[in-house]
Design an enzyme around this catalytic site. Sequence first.
Site, PDB file in Angstrom:
ATOM      1  N   GLU A  51       0.862  -1.186   0.000  1.00 25.13           N
ATOM      2  CA  GLU A  51       0.000   0.000   0.000  1.00 25.13           C
ATOM      3  C   GLU A  51       0.892   1.227   0.000  1.00 25.13           C
ATOM      4  OE1 GLU A  51      -3.604  -1.756   2.814  1.00 25.13           O
ATOM      5  OE2 GLU A  51      -2.575   0.074   3.375  1.00 25.13           O
ATOM      6  N   ASP A  62      -5.776   9.609  10.098  1.00 23.97           N
ATOM      7  CA  ASP A  62      -4.453   9.101  10.442  1.00 23.97           C
ATOM      8  C   ASP A  62      -3.916   9.708  11.722  1.00 23.97           C
ATOM      9  OD1 ASP A  62      -3.501   7.202   8.362  1.00 23.97           O
ATOM     10  OD2 ASP A  62      -4.117   8.844   7.058  1.00 23.97           O
ATOM     11  N   TYR A 177     -10.513  -4.570   3.971  1.00 24.54           N
ATOM     12  CA  TYR A 177      -9.515  -4.130   4.954  1.00 24.54           C
ATOM     13  C   TYR A 177     -10.268  -3.917   6.258  1.00 24.54           C
ATOM     14  CZ  TYR A 177      -5.620  -1.170   6.723  1.00 24.54           C
ATOM     15  OH  TYR A 177      -4.588  -0.608   7.442  1.00 24.54           O
TER      16      TYR A 177
END
Lengths: 275, 415
Positions: A51, A62, A177
């Site tokens: 990734e 994040d 994911y």
Amino acid sequence: MTASRLDRRFQALRDEGRAGLVTFVCGGDPDPETFQAILGGLPEAGADVIEVGMPFSDPMADGPSIQAGNLRALAAGMTLERLLGHIARFRNGNSETPIVLMGYFNPIHKFGPERFLEAAIVAGVDGLIVVDLPPEEDAELCLPALARGLNFIRLATPTTDDKRLPKVLGNTSGFIYYVSITGITGAAAPVADMVGAAVERLRRHTDLPVAVGFGIREPEQAAGIARLADAAVVGSALVDEVARHVASGDTSGLARALHAKVEGLAQAVRRARAA
Amino acid sequence: MATAIPATTHMTTGRPNSFRAGPDEDGHFGIYGGRFVAETLMPNILELEQAWRAAKEDPGFQAELDSWFKDYVGRPSPLYLAQRLTDHLGGAKVYFKRDELNHTGAHKINNCVGQILLATRMGKKRIIAETGAGQHGVATATVAARFGLECVIYMGERDIERQSPNVFRMRLLGAKVVPVTSGSKTLKDAMNEALRDWVTNVEDTFYIIGSVAGPHPYPALVRDFQSVIGHEAKAQLLEKEGRLPDLLVAAVGGGSNAMGLFHPFLDDPEVRIVAVEAAGDGIETGRHAAAMSAGEPGVLHGMRSYLMQDADGQIVEPHSISAGLDYPGIGPEHSWLKDMGRIEIATATDQDALDAFALCAKLEGILPALEPSHALAEVTRQAPRMAKDQIIIMNLCGRGDKDIGTVAQHMGVTL
């Protein structure tokens, strides 16, 4: 439709009877040349899927590590267009390891979704993860990407309940994911029991491979995930390795050190189900 | 992508039959708005939307809200004829909608009261918010204290330095103020950090967004709570003058005070509407916060809207003397109304705002906040060009006490 590079890779992992290691690095971090060296050596170090983060000024999902990686990459001049050039160079020497671009929608929106998809395919990108494009916003990028044969990978989280899962899985391809914690990248470590239950729940809804990430830092943790899921994703721990070398003022040994870290993780993942 | 024109449009002109019908079911105002958030948050914003819809249909909720508006906020706020300013400008009559007289000194409290009532209906125990100038943070800390809920306010480190009295105020009210050190350390980063908190604490936490920005349903929900400004102004002017105004003027950062004033007038075609963006050092310098004047559509903080961004789609750091206007985006409904031609966009520089601030203090005995000072700068340009029997309503959405340090600094005065 022919099987995508991601489909082939996960099939090969199944045939080998082991889980895969998915590595995340920020595109262009800490500088273009070092990044290219990092990217180029990841398959040999044991990354089964790579990734690559598309740097963005405001990465809302994040944690501090990856935020800092984004800003380092941008400060060193990375752009979406240049990043695709780096992917193309990687692809010249590697035709097997899937590359998934991960990031936020605005740089793609600015680039132009159609033009971006064309350029990504030419560069050899296999899949996209766009954190801030939920199924409710599929029309603009997800559906055109699928139509062109790119995989569109979605995140499922502990808050994605059974009622919502079908919607999340609907246009997902390549793999799903699973974000093992509610939180940002690099936060608390996942609890194995809960991950196991979550993976089982996902498998009741889909045949797609399940990769589990967020909070996995050490080889033993990765091995624990590898016993439960089809792949373990490691990101912040690798980005922290970059940060450590940048802080020391010497990045000459960075690529080698990062690859060594990936080797340790990969060995643990490969041994996990035999142990 | 949603179509640019709503389903109910006039057959020949292509203009919508109503400018007040949005957003559509998925939160779009034309191409703007939407829900561009991480999956972790989707269940939450869907839950919030349900709670909001249920509350809207519950007469008990509206009655409760009205009662808090009246007895706690101090509504209705007066509609005040600024006679000396009117005489000075020599044109249209200038009315101020005085939301600076609300409890906590700005319009922000209207929305906070509304959202905390929703939060309690939803059983949430913990309140988070972002703040720039600190007004929304103070208003949030205020209602959290009153309803006995834990409160965490995210504020950029740079804004904490510029607005230290508000930081202390929030702490006095029992809130935890968390300095945000990421990115440019201002409002947009505080919003990023609040979103990160929300992603981590989805179960028990309610995020009180302070503007008509963010993912659906926030832009519509905040607008609904702030529309009390325009509804009151309309009724008050009808009582005083027996007619509608010719012009509405309000400053826009995220756009909540402006939308609150504008929305009830959107379907009155005789009413011109001007939104004033912060031009900072001047649009041409690049140091400004004028997303609609100088930006282009993009996606940030859960919405598509006009955004300040570079050629690579990275967000450009905004600049304004007013911390409350220092935001690189704008609420999506404003973007749509601009594209539809229903609102006009003007700009005022830092200096324009300071001049208007001084004028208002001298002529009206009111220290306006630097945010509405931008609107006032536009009023001083518009009023002289209008006839004496015409009427302007400007939203005086906040008081200037919080800004005296900034103003003193620009005057070279040490306090």
